[in-house]
Design a protein around this motif. Structure first.
Motif, PDB file in Angstrom:
ATOM      1  N   PRO A 170       0.677  -1.153   0.133  1.00 54.51           N
ATOM      2  CA  PRO A 170       0.148  -0.128  -0.015  1.00 54.51           C
ATOM      3  C   PRO A 170       0.823   1.211   0.260  1.00 54.51           C
ATOM      4  CG  PRO A 170      -0.750  -1.594   1.596  1.00 54.51           C
ATOM      5  CD  PRO A 170       0.467  -2.218   1.244  1.00 54.51           C
ATOM      6  N   ARG A 171       0.302   2.307  -0.825  1.00 57.73           N
ATOM      7  CA  ARG A 171       1.324   3.496  -0.750  1.00 57.73           C
ATOM      8  C   ARG A 171       0.499   4.550  -0.065  1.00 57.73           C
ATOM      9  NH1 ARG A 171       5.866   2.775  -3.843  1.00 57.73           N
ATOM     10  NH2 ARG A 171       5.867   0.675  -4.445  1.00 57.73           N
ATOM     11  N   THR A 172      -0.487   4.412   0.817  1.00 60.02           N
ATOM     12  CA  THR A 172      -0.994   5.367   1.801  1.00 60.02           C
ATOM     13  C   THR A 172      -1.069   4.528   3.086  1.00 60.02           C
ATOM     14  OG1 THR A 172      -3.283   4.671   1.087  1.00 60.02           O
ATOM     15  CG2 THR A 172      -2.133   6.628  -0.045  1.00 60.02           C
ATOM     16  N   CYS A 173      -1.095   5.306   3.979  1.00 58.50           N
ATOM     17  CA  CYS A 173      -1.036   4.656   5.540  1.00 58.50           C
ATOM     18  C   CYS A 173      -1.969   5.481   6.520  1.00 58.50           C
ATOM     19  CB  CYS A 173       0.063   4.520   6.229  1.00 58.50           C
ATOM     20  SG  CYS A 173       1.190   5.924   6.633  1.00 58.50           S
ATOM     21  N   LYS A 174      -2.612   5.107   7.352  1.00 58.98           N
ATOM     22  CA  LYS A 174      -3.323   5.798   8.231  1.00 58.98           C
ATOM     23  C   LYS A 174      -2.614   6.415   9.545  1.00 58.98           C
ATOM     24  CE  LYS A 174      -7.573   4.183   9.122  1.00 58.98           C
ATOM     25  NZ  LYS A 174      -8.667   3.267   9.310  1.00 58.98           N
ATOM     26  N   MET A 175      -1.836   5.674  10.093  1.00 60.32           N
ATOM     27  CA  MET A 175      -1.116   5.785  11.563  1.00 60.32           C
ATOM     28  C   MET A 175       0.062   5.156  11.471  1.00 60.32           C
ATOM     29  SD  MET A 175      -4.276   6.472  14.232  1.00 60.32           S
ATOM     30  CE  MET A 175      -3.077   7.413  15.078  1.00 60.32           C
ATOM     31  N   CYS A 176       1.039   5.566  12.107  1.00 59.47           N
ATOM     32  CA  CYS A 176       2.364   4.890  12.544  1.00 59.47           C
ATOM     33  C   CYS A 176       2.723   4.882  13.963  1.00 59.47           C
ATOM     34  CB  CYS A 176       3.473   5.358  11.709  1.00 59.47           C
ATOM     35  SG  CYS A 176       3.428   5.371   9.827  1.00 59.47           S
ATOM     36  N   PHE A 177       3.313   3.760  14.596  1.00 57.64           N
ATOM     37  CA  PHE A 177       3.550   3.763  15.952  1.00 57.64           C
ATOM     38  C   PHE A 177       5.102   3.223  16.167  1.00 57.64           C
ATOM     39  CE2 PHE A 177      -0.827   3.697  15.559  1.00 57.64           C
ATOM     40  CZ  PHE A 177      -1.347   4.632  16.619  1.00 57.64           C
ATOM     41  N   TYR A 178       5.452   3.758  17.234  1.00 56.93           N
ATOM     42  CA  TYR A 178       6.633   3.086  17.616  1.00 56.93           C
ATOM     43  C   TYR A 178       6.633   1.692  18.316  1.00 56.93           C
ATOM     44  CZ  TYR A 178      10.234   1.749  21.083  1.00 56.93           C
ATOM     45  OH  TYR A 178      11.392   1.133  22.029  1.00 56.93           O
ATOM     46  N   GLY A 179       7.379   0.762  17.949  1.00 60.28           N
ATOM     47  CA  GLY A 179       7.064  -0.832  18.305  1.00 60.28           C
ATOM     48  C   GLY A 179       8.621  -1.436  18.313  1.00 60.28           C
ATOM     49  N   THR A 180       8.497  -2.556  18.865  1.00 59.91           N
ATOM     50  CA  THR A 180       9.600  -3.586  18.897  1.00 59.91           C
ATOM     51  C   THR A 180       9.332  -4.710  18.512  1.00 59.91           C
ATOM     52  OG1 THR A 180       9.252  -4.292  20.945  1.00 59.91           O
ATOM     53  CG2 THR A 180      10.798  -2.382  20.985  1.00 59.91           C
ATOM     54  N   GLY A 181      10.247  -5.443  17.542  1.00 56.80           N
ATOM     55  CA  GLY A 181      10.287  -6.805  17.192  1.00 56.80           C
ATOM     56  C   GLY A 181      11.100  -7.792  17.731  1.00 56.80           C
ATOM     57  N   LEU A 182      10.731  -9.092  17.966  1.00 53.94           N
ATOM     58  CA  LEU A 182      11.699 -10.106  18.489  1.00 53.94           C
ATOM     59  C   LEU A 182      12.634 -10.905  17.341  1.00 53.94           C
ATOM     60  CD1 LEU A 182      12.263 -11.539  21.012  1.00 53.94           C
ATOM     61  CD2 LEU A 182      10.676 -13.234  20.755  1.00 53.94           C
ATOM     62  N   ILE A 183      13.783 -10.825  17.593  1.00 52.98           N
ATOM     63  CA  ILE A 183      14.851 -11.504  16.802  1.00 52.98           C
ATOM     64  C   ILE A 183      15.771 -12.255  17.694  1.00 52.98           C
ATOM     65  CG2 ILE A 183      14.798  -9.419  14.894  1.00 52.98           C
ATOM     66  CD1 ILE A 183      17.687  -8.949  16.146  1.00 52.98           C
ATOM     67  N   ALA A 184      16.140 -13.440  16.949  1.00 53.59           N
ATOM     68  CA  ALA A 184      17.028 -14.315  17.753  1.00 53.59           C
ATOM     69  C   ALA A 184      17.764 -15.202  16.742  1.00 53.59           C
ATOM     70  CB  ALA A 184      15.894 -15.194  18.634  1.00 53.59           C
ATOM     71  N   GLY A 185      18.671 -15.776  17.313  1.00 53.32           N
ATOM     72  CA  GLY A 185      19.580 -16.640  16.427  1.00 53.32           C
ATOM     73  C   GLY A 185      18.992 -18.220  16.173  1.00 53.32           C
ATOM     74  N   HIS A 186      19.707 -19.042  15.673  1.00 51.44           N
ATOM     75  CA  HIS A 186      19.009 -20.276  15.277  1.00 51.44           C
ATOM     76  C   HIS A 186      18.884 -21.025  16.805  1.00 51.44           C
ATOM     77  CE1 HIS A 186      18.194 -23.645  12.526  1.00 51.44           C
ATOM     78  NE2 HIS A 186      18.789 -24.495  13.598  1.00 51.44           N
ATOM     79  N   GLY A 187      17.612 -21.672  16.717  1.00 50.63           N
ATOM     80  CA  GLY A 187      17.446 -22.352  17.994  1.00 50.63           C
ATOM     81  C   GLY A 187      17.065 -21.279  19.030  1.00 50.63           C
ATOM     82  N   PHE A 188      16.503 -20.345  18.852  1.00 51.77           N
ATOM     83  CA  PHE A 188      15.926 -19.317  19.696  1.00 51.77           C
ATOM     84  C   PHE A 188      16.991 -19.075  20.570  1.00 51.77           C
ATOM     85  CE2 PHE A 188      12.487 -17.911  22.650  1.00 51.77           C
ATOM     86  CZ  PHE A 188      12.525 -16.459  22.066  1.00 51.77           C
ATOM     87  N   THR A 189      18.438 -18.748  20.059  1.00 49.07           N
ATOM     88  CA  THR A 189      19.288 -18.409  21.099  1.00 49.07           C
ATOM     89  C   THR A 189      19.478 -16.928  21.154  1.00 49.07           C
ATOM     90  OG1 THR A 189      20.933 -18.558  19.184  1.00 49.07           O
ATOM     91  CG2 THR A 189      20.508 -20.520  20.592  1.00 49.07           C
ATOM     92  N   SER A 190      19.819 -16.073  22.112  1.00 47.77           N
ATOM     93  CA  SER A 190      20.260 -14.693  22.133  1.00 47.77           C
ATOM     94  C   SER A 190      19.093 -14.052  21.631  1.00 47.77           C
ATOM     95  CB  SER A 190      21.606 -14.145  21.497  1.00 47.77           C
ATOM     96  OG  SER A 190      22.573 -15.011  21.981  1.00 47.77           O
ATOM     97  N   PRO A 191      17.586 -14.095  22.110  1.00 51.46           N
ATOM     98  CA  PRO A 191      16.619 -13.546  21.743  1.00 51.46           C
ATOM     99  C   PRO A 191      16.742 -11.841  22.358  1.00 51.46           C
ATOM    100  CG  PRO A 191      15.756 -14.706  23.506  1.00 51.46           C
ATOM    101  CD  PRO A 191      17.220 -15.205  23.242  1.00 51.46           C
ATOM    102  N   GLU A 192      16.407 -10.735  21.435  1.00 51.91           N
ATOM    103  CA  GLU A 192      16.288  -9.654  22.012  1.00 51.91           C
ATOM    104  C   GLU A 192      15.137  -8.826  21.110  1.00 51.91           C
ATOM    105  OE1 GLU A 192      19.484  -6.979  20.648  1.00 51.91           O
ATOM    106  OE2 GLU A 192      20.200  -8.527  19.252  1.00 51.91           O
ATOM    107  N   ARG A 193      14.705  -7.734  21.628  1.00 52.92           N
ATOM    108  CA  ARG A 193      13.752  -7.040  20.898  1.00 52.92           C
ATOM    109  C   ARG A 193      14.493  -5.734  20.379  1.00 52.92           C
ATOM    110  NH1 ARG A 193       9.491  -9.449  22.069  1.00 52.92           N
ATOM    111  NH2 ARG A 193       8.321  -7.843  20.464  1.00 52.92           N
ATOM    112  N   THR A 194      14.204  -5.522  18.942  1.00 50.98           N
ATOM    113  CA  THR A 194      14.906  -4.572  18.305  1.00 50.98           C
ATOM    114  C   THR A 194      14.039  -3.357  17.908  1.00 50.98           C
ATOM    115  OG1 THR A 194      15.966  -3.974  16.164  1.00 50.98           O
ATOM    116  CG2 THR A 194      14.561  -5.988  16.301  1.00 50.98           C
ATOM    117  N   PRO A 195      14.088  -2.260  17.771  1.00 53.71           N
ATOM    118  CA  PRO A 195      13.208  -1.042  17.663  1.00 53.71           C
ATOM    119  C   PRO A 195      12.576  -1.207  16.192  1.00 53.71           C
ATOM    120  CG  PRO A 195      15.223  -0.138  17.775  1.00 53.71           C
ATOM    121  CD  PRO A 195      15.496  -1.662  18.241  1.00 53.71           C
ATOM    122  N   GLY A 196      11.497  -0.773  15.826  1.00 54.13           N
ATOM    123  CA  GLY A 196      10.931  -0.711  14.497  1.00 54.13           C
ATOM    124  C   GLY A 196       9.792   0.303  14.360  1.00 54.13           C
ATOM    125  N   LEU A 197       9.064   0.222  13.446  1.00 54.99           N
ATOM    126  CA  LEU A 197       7.838   1.215  13.106  1.00 54.99           C
ATOM    127  C   LEU A 197       6.682   0.357  12.396  1.00 54.99           C
ATOM    128  CD1 LEU A 197       7.003   4.010  12.738  1.00 54.99           C
ATOM    129  CD2 LEU A 197       7.529   3.896  10.217  1.00 54.99           C
TER     130      LEU A 197
END
Length: 559
Positions: free
Chosen positions: A480-507
């Protein structure tokens, strides 16, 4: 059929000579008459005859007569001003009994002979099947419902004949009635209806068990082929339950390519059940594991291994096949609920399909918890397994995007998002130094930084232009080339086997009521999510507390 019943004098008969002659002659016009009307006519007629031949006395009344201010209607078999239920006309009792839950009817039949006879009326049980389980079909007027003809027939090759023949694997439903279906199929298996998550390690899944015609079918929901996130979901039957005889329901495994075969279902404990295949040889293919893998790859990804050029992606696909195929449809399922909806929610919560890079499409459940929106994985991967909180969005921190030219700059987007991220981290460090009350006030203040527009989440602003920054990878070039709203959030990333999980900032980007996206700053990638629009009955959470307990349990399954 009604004419047939009057001539025989016994109502509907399964072996009526007149009916057999009509079937042989191909004259089936009478069969269009609803059998429930005939059954009701038989019961009412019999009750009227008994009432005229032997009036009711006080000794035949049920214990504790219930007074009813009901006047006698013209043509009714009841007595004027009845003083108990037994004195009501049979047609009125049929209407009353059909409004009761099916679980109460067996006890009601023990009250007296009259009640027992009336409870043989098909109208009562048909209404219970319809209202409690949504079953609409008449077992005497249908052939097959719920699965395709290819799944209902199995080709048996006679070694003496070169050409094969098709043998039907379904019983004759004409000799069944709604009471048998309710008693031996719908009611015993009512606890497995709804949404379930299979225990398949990090991969999870989504199973929907529904009443489909005269079957109870367990449909495994599969996302569309990557990256077509807006395509409808794919379904594959894993098991089915149906009546084989008038007093017996059987379970059949639908896994594999050789048709239905013997299976079993066991209820382990509340909100949990297991399936077992008793003929796993039906899952094997003549070409061995290589043929099974090629077939699975075509169904799962819609392509061949040679068409997947990314080496890491090939490894992930092969790993998933080896892991999932070892279960042979012998799985344990745990109940899951759809999130409750409140008027203050930013959009309708529910299930969404989302792109996750080399892992393909995955299913995410979006729910709202006060000022936060959470995305929980129902299907996962070796890095972030199913059940984990993949997205956490703070609805108190909206972001106002710049004009289109500035949106194309990755540096500008990073400045906006990281500015909020640093503020959140600073507030988190201050919380231990403050009391519980002071910490709550700090959370409520949440002063926005430059570029953040403090717009309430419940508002519906006009859509404004949107474009991905240069350098952001997207599986979907069409977004989509139009949006209604944007918010700050975090996403979960980790290594293989769910090692070293951390929350990283995103939109978090809200496009419309059925689509949203998330820009992962650290990964420099974009995920597009589209709503799952399939009808999912028996899946609403009883309360918000039960739903939140379910989310905590899901995270513990794969942590």
């Amino acid at each position: 059929m009604a004419v047939c019943a009057r001539l025989c004098g016994v109502g509907q008969s399964r072996r009526c000579r007149r009916r057999q002659r009509q079937n042989q002659q191909g004259q089936d016009s009478d069969s269009e008459v609803d059998m429930d009307e005939e059954e009701g006519e038989r019961i009412v007629g019999k009750m009227k005859a008994e009432a005229s031949a032997c009036p009711l006395d006080d000794t035949t009344a049920a214990p504790g007569p219930v007074a009813a201010d009901v006047n006698k209607h013209p043509g009714s078999s009841g007595t004027p001003n009845p003083q108990s239920l037994l004195q009501l006309p049979p047609e009125l009792l049929v209407h009353i009994f059909s409004s009761l839950p099916g679980t109460a009817l067996p006890n009601l039949a023990l009250v007296c002979k009259k009640f027992k006879q009336i409870l043989n009326t098909e109208t009562i049980w048909r209404r219970r099947c319809k209202e409690e389980f949504g079953m609409m079909e008449d077992p005497r007027k249908m052939e097959v419902v719920g699965v395709s003809s290819r799944e209902l027939y199995v080709k048996r090759v006679d070694p003496r004949v070169k050409s094969g023949r098709f043998i039907r694997l379904l019983p004759d439903y004409e000799h069944m009635d709604y009471r048998d279906i309710y008693t031996h199929l719908l009611h015993p298996y009512r606890h497995i209806l709804g949404l379930w998550q299979p225990d398949i390690g990090p991969y999870g899944g989504l199973l929907n068990v529904v009443v489909d015609g005269l079957f109870i079918i367990g449909w495994m929901y599969l996302p569309p082929h990557d990256p077509r996130v807006e395509d409808p979901m794919r379904r594959r039957p894993l098991f089915r339950i149906h009546m084989w005889e008038s007093s017996k329901a059987i379970v059949e495994c639908m896994y594999g390519h050789k048709g239905p075969h013997k299976g079993d279902i066991q209820t382990v404990k509340k909100d949990e059940f297991s399936t077992k295949c008793n003929q796993t040889d039906y899952h094997r293919m003549p070409g061995g594991r290589q043929e099974e893998f090629r077939t699975w790859l075509e169904e799962e990804w819609g392509r061949t291994l040679e068409e997947i050029f990314h080496e890491h992606m090939q490894e992930l696909i092969l790993m998933k096949f080896i892991y999932t195929s070892q279960y042979d449809n012998c799985l344990t399922y745990r109940r899951i609920y759809l999130p409750p909806h409140l008027p203050s929610d930013l959009l309708q919560p529910g299930l969404f399909k989302g792109t996750y890079g080399s892992h393909g499409l995955e299913i995410v459940m979006l729910s709202f918890h006060g000022p936060r929106a959470k995305g929980t994985k129902l299907t996962g991967d070796p890095n972030v397994p199913a059940g984990q909180l993949t997205l956490d969005v703070d609805l108190r921190r909206p972001l106002q995007l710049p004009d289109l030219e500035c949106q194309q700059s990755m540096e500008e987007l990073s400045r906006l998002v990281l500015g909020v991220h640093e503020q959140v981290q600073g507030e988190a460090q201050e919380l231990p130094l403050q009391g519980a009350e002071g910490g709550a006030e700090s959370e409520e203040r949440a002063e926005p930084v430059s570029g953040v527009e403090a717009t309430p989440a419940s508002s519906s602003p006009e859509p404004h232009p949107f474009v991905l920054p240069l350098g952001i990878m997207a599986r979907n070039e069409v977004y989509p080339r139009t949006c209604k709203m944007c918010f700050y959030g975090t996403g979960l990333i980790a290594g293989h086997g769910f090692t070293s999980p951390e929350r990283t900032p995103g939109l978090f980007v809200l496009f419309d009521d059925d689509r949203f996206g998330f820009i992962w700053l650290e990964l420099k990638s974009f995920s597009l999510y589209s709503r799952l629009t399939d009808r999912l009955p028996y899946a609403q959470a009883p309360s918000m507390e039960r739903f939140e307990d379910m989310l905590r349990s899901m995270q513990s399954w794969t942590s």
